[in-house]
Each structure stands twice: as structure tokens, then as C-alpha cells.
Design an enzyme around this catalytic site. Structure first.
Site, PDB file in Angstrom:
ATOM      1  N   GLY A 227      66.901  -3.180 -27.430  1.00  0.00           N
ATOM      2  CA  GLY A 227      67.670  -2.485 -26.408  1.00  0.00           C
ATOM      3  C   GLY A 227      66.780  -2.135 -25.224  1.00  0.00           C
ATOM      4  O   GLY A 227      65.552  -2.097 -25.340  1.00  0.00           O
TER       5      GLY A 227
ATOM      6  N   SER B 291      65.860   3.805 -31.745  1.00  0.00           N
ATOM      7  CA  SER B 291      64.496   3.838 -31.240  1.00  0.00           C
ATOM      8  C   SER B 291      64.265   5.257 -30.730  1.00  0.00           C
ATOM      9  O   SER B 291      64.971   5.717 -29.835  1.00  0.00           O
ATOM     10  CB  SER B 291      64.367   2.821 -30.105  1.00  0.00           C
TER      11      SER B 291
ATOM     12  N   LYS C 208      65.796  -9.709 -27.003  1.00  0.00           N
ATOM     13  CA  LYS C 208      66.495  -8.987 -25.938  1.00  0.00           C
ATOM     14  C   LYS C 208      67.023 -10.055 -24.999  1.00  0.00           C
ATOM     15  O   LYS C 208      66.247 -10.855 -24.468  1.00  0.00           O
ATOM     16  CB  LYS C 208      65.532  -8.066 -25.175  1.00  0.00           C
TER      17      LYS C 208
ATOM     18  N   LYS D  53      58.381   5.211 -31.439  1.00  0.00           N
ATOM     19  CA  LYS D  53      57.425   4.731 -30.451  1.00  0.00           C
ATOM     20  C   LYS D  53      56.069   5.329 -30.799  1.00  0.00           C
ATOM     21  O   LYS D  53      55.984   6.523 -31.148  1.00  0.00           O
ATOM     22  CB  LYS D  53      57.854   5.198 -29.054  1.00  0.00           C
TER      23      LYS D  53
ATOM     24  N   LYS E  30      63.112   3.716 -35.748  1.00  0.00           N
ATOM     25  CA  LYS E  30      61.918   3.132 -35.113  1.00  0.00           C
ATOM     26  C   LYS E  30      61.275   4.204 -34.258  1.00  0.00           C
ATOM     27  O   LYS E  30      61.951   4.870 -33.472  1.00  0.00           O
ATOM     28  CB  LYS E  30      62.339   1.920 -34.279  1.00  0.00           C
TER      29      LYS E  30
ATOM     30  N   GLU F 238      55.891  -3.274 -34.177  1.00  0.00           N
ATOM     31  CA  GLU F 238      56.371  -4.072 -33.046  1.00  0.00           C
ATOM     32  C   GLU F 238      55.336  -4.068 -31.925  1.00  0.00           C
ATOM     33  O   GLU F 238      54.866  -3.009 -31.501  1.00  0.00           O
ATOM     34  CB  GLU F 238      57.704  -3.468 -32.575  1.00  0.00           C
TER      35      GLU F 238
ATOM     36  N   ASP G 214      58.074  -8.478 -29.400  1.00  0.00           N
ATOM     37  CA  ASP G 214      59.102  -8.168 -28.406  1.00  0.00           C
ATOM     38  C   ASP G 214      58.639  -8.811 -27.093  1.00  0.00           C
ATOM     39  O   ASP G 214      58.996  -9.954 -26.782  1.00  0.00           O
ATOM     40  CB  ASP G 214      59.250  -6.632 -28.324  1.00  0.00           C
TER      41      ASP G 214
ATOM     42  N   ASP H  27      56.918   0.953 -32.798  1.00  0.00           N
ATOM     43  CA  ASP H  27      56.831   0.059 -31.638  1.00  0.00           C
ATOM     44  C   ASP H  27      55.753   0.594 -30.702  1.00  0.00           C
ATOM     45  O   ASP H  27      55.840   1.726 -30.220  1.00  0.00           O
ATOM     46  CB  ASP H  27      58.190   0.027 -30.908  1.00  0.00           C
TER      47      ASP H  27
HETATM   48  O1  OSB Z   1      60.206  -1.877 -26.380  1.00  0.00           O
HETATM   49  O2  OSB Z   1      62.101  -1.870 -27.315  1.00  0.00           O
HETATM   50  C1  OSB Z   1      61.365  -1.523 -26.377  1.00  0.00           C
HETATM   51  C2  OSB Z   1      63.297   0.833 -24.070  1.00  0.00           C
HETATM   52  C3  OSB Z   1      62.826   0.437 -22.845  1.00  0.00           C
HETATM   53  C4  OSB Z   1      61.865  -0.538 -22.784  1.00  0.00           C
HETATM   54  C5  OSB Z   1      61.387  -1.135 -23.950  1.00  0.00           C
HETATM   55  C6  OSB Z   1      61.880  -0.758 -25.187  1.00  0.00           C
HETATM   56  C7  OSB Z   1      62.825   0.272 -25.242  1.00  0.00           C
HETATM   57  C8  OSB Z   1      63.356   0.803 -26.489  1.00  0.00           C
HETATM   58  C9  OSB Z   1      64.676   1.508 -26.415  1.00  0.00           C
HETATM   59  O3  OSB Z   1      62.765   0.803 -27.536  1.00  0.00           O
HETATM   60  C10 OSB Z   1      65.750   0.791 -27.113  1.00  0.00           C
HETATM   61  C11 OSB Z   1      67.086   1.398 -26.789  1.00  0.00           C
HETATM   62  O4  OSB Z   1      67.418   2.390 -27.424  1.00  0.00           O
HETATM   63  O5  OSB Z   1      67.788   0.881 -25.896  1.00  0.00           O
HETATM   64 MG    MG Z   2      59.831  -3.040 -28.139  1.00  0.00          MG
END
Ligand code: OSB
Ligand code: MG
Length: 368
Positions: free
Chosen positions: A283, A128, A255, A156, A154, A206, A231, A181
Site C-alpha cells: 500500500g 502496516s 505495488k 516499520k 507489519k 521487507e 518492495d 519493513d
Molecule cells: O514501504 O510499504 C511501504 C507507505 C508509504 C510508502 C511506503 C510504504 C508504506 C506502507 C504503508 O507501508 C502501507 C499502507 O498502509 O498503505
Molecule cells: Mg515496504
């Protein structure tokens, strides 16, 4: 319970802001000579979800720990029923439940992933990548992660960091497995804008809409070719069942903290599997403890897409487990056959990183 503070190797930015340091609540449970570790994945702020580290702490001391202390618990899943009276606070609950599963695996001298019912001996990894200061920086990051072997990128996104970014990325890498995402950054007024995402051949979008919504995601999914993945909206197995039935998404991110622990995560997994909906493990910028639990969960059969479970060194100069989580040049994490998580908890390092600590004990031995 303790709070550890760990600076991230690189800041992480989502549609709700940028963070440089993680404040992580860790739990260790003890009983009959056994110890298990759990991580509360709640953030520093109540932005991703209403939970945050400062809400989890008193919820555990006032309600969750007292519901468990002194009770006879022999298996991790038993925690869920004991904690059910307390509404919400799933990340806080998961920290406790998962610590019990961790202890159970050690007691049974079994790998945690087998105890959970896993079948995979290696798990495919994605990354991510947060919002960057410039397009150039993002392209450089992607170059590095692809070179490291990661099997899915992925990105953001938010309204000012989406279509033009995707155009650049796709013109450089036409064929990589790519997803985005939004962490709820869009609204119904932006359906026409979101339609533009269809041109980029994304594996998924996402959580484009509200964190608590299924209905409008279903409406949006009918309008788009690209699969939606939920999510934030999925907090329990029932949400997954509703999402599948209403067509709110075609993929689900699990998660373990968001759904309240391993037992509920398994239920979400099973609902999805029965309905032919693939899942992957999300994550929350975890330390090695949460990360090792994510790895164990990812071995369940229906975790068929690469997750956001990646190498320790992407986050930390030094992780709290030994060995650190490593990813092969082909983009897989090999799952250990050692008892427990297969990673030793570095209690000495944890002690050094600890800024706050509290010990909770049963007031009376129920056997007396
Ligand atoms: O939306 O998946 C998410 C991190 C913090 C809060 C929400 C998210 C995330 C990530 C990071 O996308 C995922 C990771 O590398 O741990
Ligand atoms: Mg997410």
C-alpha cells in the site's frame, strides 16, 4: 488530472520520515462517454522512490498524456506499449494505465477484479504500523488492530527502532503473524545486527537494504533464517525474475504503482507464481481510488499472504469512494461483484478536496 489534499487520521512514520497530509494526484480519463479513474501513488517527497507528485505532474502533461490522447485504446493493457518510450516514471504511468482498465471494466460491465484475472472473492488483510513516539503507543496500536481482526501486523523499523521494540511485542504476543519493513534503513555493516531479527519468528523482513539492490539482498538472505521480502527493488517482472533466480528474497510485495500499472503487476505476479514465490499487495496510503484498485489486484491467485490493504477509516475521516473500504471482524475485505471496482467515486467530495486541476484533450480527432 488533479491534486487532492487529504489529512491522515494519524501521522505515518517510516525510516525516511513522518507525514501528516497526503497530496494525491488523481486522473480521470474520458472517451466515448466512458470515464475511468486512476491514482498516482507517488509521495509528497522523492524518498520512497525518485518519483514524487511534482515530478509525476509534468511528466504526465508533457509526455504520458500526449502519448495516449486521441489514440484508439480499447483495453487497459494497451497503454503500456504506448508509454514504453518514456523511461521510468512508473507511478505516473500506472495512474493512466489503471484509469483505462477502470474505464474498460465499466464499459464491459464487468468487475475489475475479474477483468484482471482474479479468482478470490475475499482478500486477507494486514496492517502496516508506522514508527511511534513510544513503545507504549505502539503496543496500544497493535492491540487495536488485532481487535479489529487484522491477520498480520507489519512494523516499520529502523536502526534505533527495531530489536528492543520486537522484544516487547513478542513478549506480549508470542504467536501473532508479524513482519517488519525497513525501507532500506540498513547496510552491509549491519549483517550481525540483522541476524538478531531471526529470534523473533518473523514472517518476513521487507527491504532491509538499498532500494536498487538485488545482489546484497541475496547475500543477506543466505545468512538469515527469516525470509526476505522485496518492495522497492522490484520495479518490473524482470527484477522479480532476477530476484528469484539469485535468491534475493523468498516473498515479493507488489505495488501496482511501483511497477507501472496493472499489466506489469500481473507479469510480476505470474513470474512469482511460476517460481513458487508468494506475493502480497503493498500500500502507499492510497485514497479510495487506489485502494479499490489494490483490492481488485489482490484477488489474483498468488496473492496468498495478507496485504497492506486495510480499511479506509484507518487513513481518512472521509474517503472519496462510497461505500468506504471495510474489513470484516475476521480480517477480510469482501470483493464486490458489481461492474467496475464496486465502489462509486464521490466526484463532489473530490472536487472539494482539489487544490489544482488541469484538463488535457486530444488536439484533433484522428477519425476526421
Ligand atoms: O514501504 O510499504 C511501504 C507507505 C508509504 C510508502 C511506503 C510504504 C508504506 C506502507 C504503508 O507501508 C502501507 C499502507 O498502509 O498503505
Ligand atoms: Mg515496504
Amino acid at each position: 488530472m488533479r491534486e487532492v489534499q487529504m489529512p491522515l487520521v494519524q501521522f505515518f512514520e517510516t525510516s525516511f520520515g513522518r507525514i501528516y497530509n497526503r497530496r494525491i494526484l488523481l486522473i480521470s480519463v474520458e472517451g466515448e462517454g466512458l470515464r475511468g479513474w486512476g491514482e498516482c501513488v507517488a509521495g509528497e517527497d522523492p524518498f520512497y522512490s525518485s518519483e514524487w507528485i511534482e515530478s509525476a505532474w509534468p511528466t504526465i502533461t508533457h509526455y504520458l498524456a500526449p502519448a495516449l490522447l486521441g489514440k484508439n485504446v480499447s483495453q487497459g493493457w494497451e497503454a503500456a506499449a504506448l508509454l514504453a518510450k518514456i523511461r521510468g516514471h512508473r507511478m505516473a504511468k500506472a495512474a493512466l494505465e489503471n484509469a483505462l482498465w477502470d474505464a474498460e471494466a465499466r464499459e464491459k460491465q464487468q468487475p475489475l477484479w475479474k477483468l484482471l484475472g482474479g479468482t478470490r472473492c475475499e482478500i486477507p488483510c494486514g496492517v502496516s504500523i508506522g514508527i511511534q513516539d513510544s513503545h507504549e503507543q505502539l503496543l496500544e496500536k497493535i492491540t487495536n488492530e488485532l481487535a479489529a481482526g487484522y491477520r498480520r501486523i507489519k512494523l516499520k523499523v529502523k536502526p534505533s527502532w527495531d530489536v528492543s521494540v520486537l522484544e516487547k511485542v513478542r513478549s506480549k504476543w508470542a504467536n501473532i503473524t508479524l513482519s517488519v519493513d525497513a525501507n532500506s534503513a540498513y547496510t552491509l555493516d549491519e549483517f550481525e545486527h540483522l541476524r538478531k531479527f531471526d529470534q523473533f519468528n518473523l514472517l518476513m523482513i521487507e527491504q532491509p537494504l538499498w532500494n536498487d539492490d538485488l545482489y546484497y539482498h541475496a547475500r543477506l538472505q543466505r545468512e538469515l533464517r527469516t525470509s526476505l521480502c522485496l518492495d522497492e527493488s522490484i520495479e518490473q517482472a524482470r527484477d522479480a525474475a532476477c530476484a528469484v533466480e539469485t535468491g534475493a528474497c523468498r516473498i515479493i510485495n507488489i505495488k501496482v504503482g511501483r511497477v507501472g500499472g496493472f499489466s506489469e503487476a500481473k507479469k510480476v505476479h505470474n513470474v512469482c507464481q511460476k517460481n513458487g514465490v508468494p506475493v502480497w499487495c503493498g500500500g502507499m496510503l492510497e485514497s479510495g481510488i487506489g485502494r479499490s484498485h489494490n483490492i481488485a489486484l489482490s484477488t489474483l491467485e498468488n496473492f496468498s499472504l495478507p496485504g497492506d490493504v486495510s480499511a479506509s477509516k484507518r487513513y481518512w475521516k472521509e474517503d472519496v469512494i462510497d461505500p468506504e473500504v471495510e474489513v470484516s471482524p475476521e480480517g477480510f475485505i469482501k470483493v464486490s461483484n458489481e461492474p467496475g471496482t464496486g465502489y462509486r467515486v464521490r466526484e463532489d467530495l473530490i472536487e472539494k478536496l482539489t487544490v489544482k486541476k488541469e484538463e488535457l484533450r486530444a488536439t484533433a480527432d484522428p477519425a476526421c
